[in-house]
Motif scaffolding. Structure first.
Motif, PDB file in Angstrom:
ATOM      1  N   ARG A  92     -13.354  80.150 -78.186  1.00 39.67           N
ATOM      2  CA  ARG A  92     -14.692  80.419 -77.649  1.00 39.67           C
ATOM      3  C   ARG A  92     -15.369  81.492 -78.499  1.00 39.67           C
ATOM      4  O   ARG A  92     -14.778  82.510 -78.832  1.00 39.67           O
ATOM      5  N   LYS A  93     -16.631  81.247 -78.806  1.00 38.86           N
ATOM      6  CA  LYS A  93     -17.409  82.163 -79.629  1.00 38.86           C
ATOM      7  C   LYS A  93     -18.470  82.891 -78.818  1.00 38.86           C
ATOM      8  O   LYS A  93     -18.773  84.049 -79.068  1.00 38.86           O
ATOM      9  N   ASP A  94     -19.066  82.178 -77.845  1.00 38.43           N
ATOM     10  CA  ASP A  94     -20.177  82.709 -77.076  1.00 38.43           C
ATOM     11  C   ASP A  94     -20.381  81.800 -75.865  1.00 38.43           C
ATOM     12  O   ASP A  94     -19.615  80.864 -75.660  1.00 38.43           O
ATOM     13  N   ALA A  95     -21.409  82.055 -75.091  1.00 37.39           N
ATOM     14  CA  ALA A  95     -21.756  81.192 -73.958  1.00 37.39           C
ATOM     15  C   ALA A  95     -23.275  81.166 -73.808  1.00 37.39           C
ATOM     16  O   ALA A  95     -23.963  82.132 -74.128  1.00 37.39           O
ATOM     17  N   LEU A  96     -23.779  80.033 -73.321  1.00 37.86           N
ATOM     18  CA  LEU A  96     -25.212  79.855 -73.113  1.00 37.86           C
ATOM     19  C   LEU A  96     -25.499  79.623 -71.645  1.00 37.86           C
ATOM     20  O   LEU A  96     -24.695  79.015 -70.934  1.00 37.86           O
ATOM     21  N   SER A  97     -26.663  80.055 -71.214  1.00 36.50           N
ATOM     22  CA  SER A  97     -27.094  79.862 -69.825  1.00 36.50           C
ATOM     23  C   SER A  97     -27.896  78.587 -69.693  1.00 36.50           C
ATOM     24  O   SER A  97     -28.495  78.108 -70.665  1.00 36.50           O
ATOM     25  N   ILE A  98     -27.964  78.074 -68.477  1.00 33.63           N
ATOM     26  CA  ILE A  98     -28.761  76.878 -68.222  1.00 33.63           C
ATOM     27  C   ILE A  98     -30.218  77.166 -68.580  1.00 33.63           C
ATOM     28  O   ILE A  98     -30.726  78.259 -68.348  1.00 33.63           O
ATOM     29  N   GLY A  99     -30.861  76.206 -69.213  1.00 32.17           N
ATOM     30  CA  GLY A  99     -32.258  76.354 -69.613  1.00 32.17           C
ATOM     31  C   GLY A  99     -32.460  76.945 -70.993  1.00 32.17           C
ATOM     32  O   GLY A  99     -33.563  76.887 -71.533  1.00 32.17           O
ATOM     33  N   GLN A 100     -31.418  77.506 -71.596  1.00 30.91           N
ATOM     34  CA  GLN A 100     -31.566  78.115 -72.918  1.00 30.91           C
ATOM     35  C   GLN A 100     -31.819  77.027 -73.969  1.00 30.91           C
ATOM     36  O   GLN A 100     -31.207  75.966 -73.951  1.00 30.91           O
ATOM     37  N   PHE A 101     -32.736  77.294 -74.893  1.00 33.05           N
ATOM     38  CA  PHE A 101     -33.086  76.348 -75.947  1.00 33.05           C
ATOM     39  C   PHE A 101     -32.199  76.549 -77.172  1.00 33.05           C
ATOM     40  O   PHE A 101     -31.831  77.682 -77.491  1.00 33.05           O
ATOM     41  N   VAL A 102     -31.892  75.429 -77.862  1.00 36.77           N
ATOM     42  CA  VAL A 102     -31.066  75.455 -79.063  1.00 36.77           C
ATOM     43  C   VAL A 102     -31.658  74.510 -80.105  1.00 36.77           C
ATOM     44  O   VAL A 102     -32.343  73.546 -79.766  1.00 36.77           O
ATOM     45  N   HIS A 103     -31.395  74.779 -81.367  1.00 37.35           N
ATOM     46  CA  HIS A 103     -31.722  73.870 -82.461  1.00 37.35           C
ATOM     47  C   HIS A 103     -30.493  72.994 -82.687  1.00 37.35           C
ATOM     48  O   HIS A 103     -29.377  73.510 -82.820  1.00 37.35           O
ATOM     49  N   ILE A 104     -30.679  71.693 -82.731  1.00 39.62           N
ATOM     50  CA  ILE A 104     -29.575  70.761 -82.964  1.00 39.62           C
ATOM     51  C   ILE A 104     -29.556  70.455 -84.458  1.00 39.62           C
ATOM     52  O   ILE A 104     -30.507  69.878 -84.995  1.00 39.62           O
ATOM     53  N   CYS A 105     -28.464  70.853 -85.120  1.00 41.23           N
ATOM     54  CA  CYS A 105     -28.406  70.762 -86.579  1.00 41.23           C
ATOM     55  C   CYS A 105     -27.444  69.704 -87.095  1.00 41.23           C
ATOM     56  O   CYS A 105     -27.684  69.121 -88.146  1.00 41.23           O
ATOM     57  N   SER A 106     -26.345  69.503 -86.424  1.00 40.40           N
ATOM     58  CA  SER A 106     -25.367  68.511 -86.871  1.00 40.40           C
ATOM     59  C   SER A 106     -24.578  67.997 -85.675  1.00 40.40           C
ATOM     60  O   SER A 106     -24.695  68.519 -84.577  1.00 40.40           O
TER      61      SER A 106
END
Length: 160
Positions: A92-106
């Motif tokens: 595990r590196k980190d965690a994201l919350s519901i609703g958080q935006f991300v860039h999809i790269c691969s």
């Protein structure tokens, strides 16, 4: 006879006109020293054993470095784990919350995992991750935002 020669010449000309390609380098050594490298890093710093960096520029030099945007959704838990590699047992590196935006790269070969780039939750409105414009060649993402791998099931595509 003349029509046959004309037809063959036309076919040859058409085939050569349609064969124009844009070569995209997948050479990690050259791509990390690319002039569009925003941090100027020439070697990987701080990678863990087994870590698989997120690659940008997968679509080629005519498209944005990361070609999609997504939002964390439909979680079973309170947060979505960001891993260092596209495997269930990856660290595990980190965690994201519901609703958080991300860039999809691969994506992973089996399409189960997405390589993402995202701004830290406290900086989402103030930081530019540098992936919304084209890059010259494929390369590992090296900042200024965070990156990692998440299960594709929990990312809803919002722009692509």
């Amino acid at each position: 006879m003349m029509r046959t020669l004309f037809a063959l010449a036309l076919i040859g000309y058409t085939a050569s006109a349609c064969s124009e390609t844009t070569e995209v380098s997948d050479d990690l050594q050259n791509s990390q020293t690319d002039i569009e490298n925003p941090t100027g890093q020439t070697e990987r710093v701080g990678t863990s054993p087994g870590e698989r960096p997120v690659r940008i520029g997968e679509g080629g030099p005519r498209f944005d470095a990361c070609q999609g945007m997504g939002r964390v959704a439909d979680l079973r838990e309170a947060e979505l784990e960001v891993l260092i590699a596209p495997f269930d047992r990856a660290k595990r590196k980190d965690a994201l919350s519901i609703g958080q935006f991300v860039h999809i790269c691969s994506r992973s070969h089996d399409q189960q995992w997405l390589g993402i780039v995202y701004a830290p939750a406290e900086d989402t409105d103030t930081i530019d991750c540098g992936v919304s414009t084209p890059v010259r060649s494929k390369r590992d993402y090296d900042g200024p935002c965070k990156s990692g791998w998440v299960e594709s099931t929990f990312i809803k595509l919002v722009a692509g």
